[in-house]
Design an enzyme around this catalytic site. Structure first.
Site, PDB file in Angstrom:
ATOM      1  N   TYR A  69      34.376  22.935  27.430  1.00 14.93           N
ATOM      2  CA  TYR A  69      33.560  23.329  28.813  1.00 14.93           C
ATOM      3  C   TYR A  69      32.778  22.069  28.961  1.00 14.93           C
ATOM      4  CZ  TYR A  69      35.181  28.020  28.098  1.00 14.93           C
ATOM      5  OH  TYR A  69      36.077  29.363  28.031  1.00 14.93           O
ATOM      6  N   PRO A 217      36.451  38.907  33.619  1.00 17.14           N
ATOM      7  CA  PRO A 217      35.976  40.478  33.888  1.00 17.14           C
ATOM      8  C   PRO A 217      36.082  40.587  35.445  1.00 17.14           C
ATOM      9  CG  PRO A 217      34.159  39.265  33.242  1.00 17.14           C
ATOM     10  CD  PRO A 217      35.381  38.207  32.954  1.00 17.14           C
ATOM     11  N   LEU A 218      35.695  39.496  36.052  1.00 16.40           N
ATOM     12  CA  LEU A 218      35.579  39.776  37.652  1.00 16.40           C
ATOM     13  C   LEU A 218      36.425  39.033  38.324  1.00 16.40           C
ATOM     14  CD1 LEU A 218      31.526  39.047  37.882  1.00 16.40           C
ATOM     15  CD2 LEU A 218      32.769  41.427  37.638  1.00 16.40           C
ATOM     16  N   ALA A 219      37.765  39.033  37.605  1.00 14.00           N
ATOM     17  CA  ALA A 219      38.977  38.396  38.141  1.00 14.00           C
ATOM     18  C   ALA A 219      38.797  37.180  38.972  1.00 14.00           C
ATOM     19  CB  ALA A 219      39.604  39.266  39.141  1.00 14.00           C
ATOM     20  N   LEU A 222      36.886  37.287  42.259  1.00 18.17           N
ATOM     21  CA  LEU A 222      37.566  38.248  43.237  1.00 18.17           C
ATOM     22  C   LEU A 222      36.899  39.518  43.323  1.00 18.17           C
ATOM     23  CD1 LEU A 222      41.474  37.862  42.853  1.00 18.17           C
ATOM     24  CD2 LEU A 222      40.017  36.850  44.736  1.00 18.17           C
ATOM     25  N   LEU A 223      36.408  39.770  42.247  1.00 21.91           N
ATOM     26  CA  LEU A 223      35.641  41.232  42.159  1.00 21.91           C
ATOM     27  C   LEU A 223      34.097  41.283  42.521  1.00 21.91           C
ATOM     28  CD1 LEU A 223      37.657  42.666  39.106  1.00 21.91           C
ATOM     29  CD2 LEU A 223      37.622  43.621  41.489  1.00 21.91           C
ATOM     30  N   THR A 224      33.852  40.192  43.063  1.00 25.64           N
ATOM     31  CA  THR A 224      32.348  39.840  43.392  1.00 25.64           C
ATOM     32  C   THR A 224      32.213  40.312  44.689  1.00 25.64           C
ATOM     33  OG1 THR A 224      32.533  37.596  43.774  1.00 25.64           O
ATOM     34  CG2 THR A 224      31.767  38.031  41.780  1.00 25.64           C
ATOM     35  N   GLY A 225      33.229  40.431  45.782  1.00 23.60           N
ATOM     36  CA  GLY A 225      33.239  40.636  47.073  1.00 23.60           C
ATOM     37  C   GLY A 225      32.685  39.266  47.758  1.00 23.60           C
TER      38      GLY A 225
END
Length: 329
Positions: A69, A217-219, A222-225
């Site tokens: 990373y 875990p948040l795709a 995408l899953l943060t909006g």
């Protein structure tokens, strides 16, 4: 509301907060030789340090990084942020990719036991520590026979006191089972989020007594909006030129079909005063007592939002069933 409490990494006896923090994004920009971005864009190192320290203050004790990373930059930033608090936390890192630190390039991979030892020595130096709590193979599709050799190499590292436990970052249950046969194997790191379930890997973790460490875990955001359709990302962001394995983004921003699924889940996931991201993490804790999600972060605000999910606890089983119904699972 039930708190999530702590979780244990397999049978290692290593306790971690139910939420870990993934340190990919704080590595900053790096790329493949063809120019494909492999980071999440530019990063502010001072903000990264503040965010890690804020997470510590909010009870997060598990940090997951990798030597690749930012071609070593993520490990260095984590070491700097932890400072004298190293003994208070569980540090996981990974090996297998070969990088050019000067040019910030991924140059290849090496699955030899000799390279594992060189990589471990280098990670210990960058992390400024005498031991790594969880050492993970980063080559998701490594040859299973070679992986069995690497598992034995990891057992040597445990005997030498260089690592406490090990695992494999792979989405292949058959490969994960090779490492699971090792005495000090504690985990499988794999993709898992409310949009992308992984029933075989969750079952393997439950049957083998391993931690299910959940990347994406948040795709990938995408899953943060925070991602609208047709909103391109910055040039150095991997989601702006997504490789084949990265679903949900098209190169022109978020995929509208994926955003529609997120929208359909919003009411369930934002129950109990949760943000969308907190609801996505709550689904993971409800999915299995073995899960440890590791969302990424680049700011104090993201650290606070993610850590804020812990107190709100898992979704109820009725809500999890409702999620499956909405997604037609």
């Amino acid at each position: 509301m039930e708190s999530t409490g702590n979780r244990t990494l397999g049978s290692s006896g290593i306790d971690v907060s139910a939420l870990g923090f993934g340190c990919w994004a704080i590595g900053g920009e790096w790329s493949a030789p063809d120019g494909q971005p492999l980071g999440w864009g530019k990063v502010d190192d001072e903000e990264s340090v503040r965010a890690v320290r804020r997470a510590l203050d909010l009870g997060v004790t598990f940090f997951d990084t990798a030597d690749a990373y930012g071609t070593g930059h993520s490990e260095r930033m984590l070491a700097r942020a932890l400072g004298k608090r190293r003994a208070d936390v569980v540090v996981a890192t990974k090996w297998g990719n070969v990088v050019d630190e000067e040019r910030r390039l991924l140059t290849g991979s090496d699955d030899s036991p000799a390279y594992a030892r060189r990589a471990l020595t280098a990670s210990l130096r960058r992390l400024g520590t005498d031991w790594i709590d969880l050492y993970q193979l980063h080559l998701s599709d490594a040859d299973p026979e070679r992986a069995a050799e690497l598992r034995d190499t990891c057992e040597e590292f445990v005997r030498e006191g260089l690592i406490r436990a090990y695992g494999w970052s792979t989405d292949d249950p058959g490969r994960a089972a090779v490492f699971a046969a090792g005495e000090h194997c504690a985990s499988v790191q794999h993709r898992l989020n409310v949009l992308q379930d992984a029933p075989e890997l969750v079952a393997l973790c439950e049957e083998s007594g391993l931690a299910s460490i959940n990347r994406s875990p948040l795709a990938m955001g995408l899953l943060t909006g925070r991602h609208g359709a047709g909103r391109a990302l910055e040039a150095g962001d991997i989601r702006n030129a997504p490789p084949a394995w990265l679903q949900g983004f098209t190169g022109e921003g978020a995929d509208p079909a994926w955003l529609a699924r997120v929208d359909a889940l919003k009411e369930i996931l934002t129950s109990g005063g949760r943000t969308l991201a907190q609801g996505a993490l709550a689904w993971l804790w409800a999915r299995s007592p073995r899960t440890v999600p590791i969302p990424g972060f680049r700011s104090v605000a993201q650290a606070e939002e993610n850590a804020g999910a812990i107190a709100k606890g898992p979704l109820t089983s009725a809500q999890s069933t409702e999620v499956d119904g909405v997604l037609g699972r």
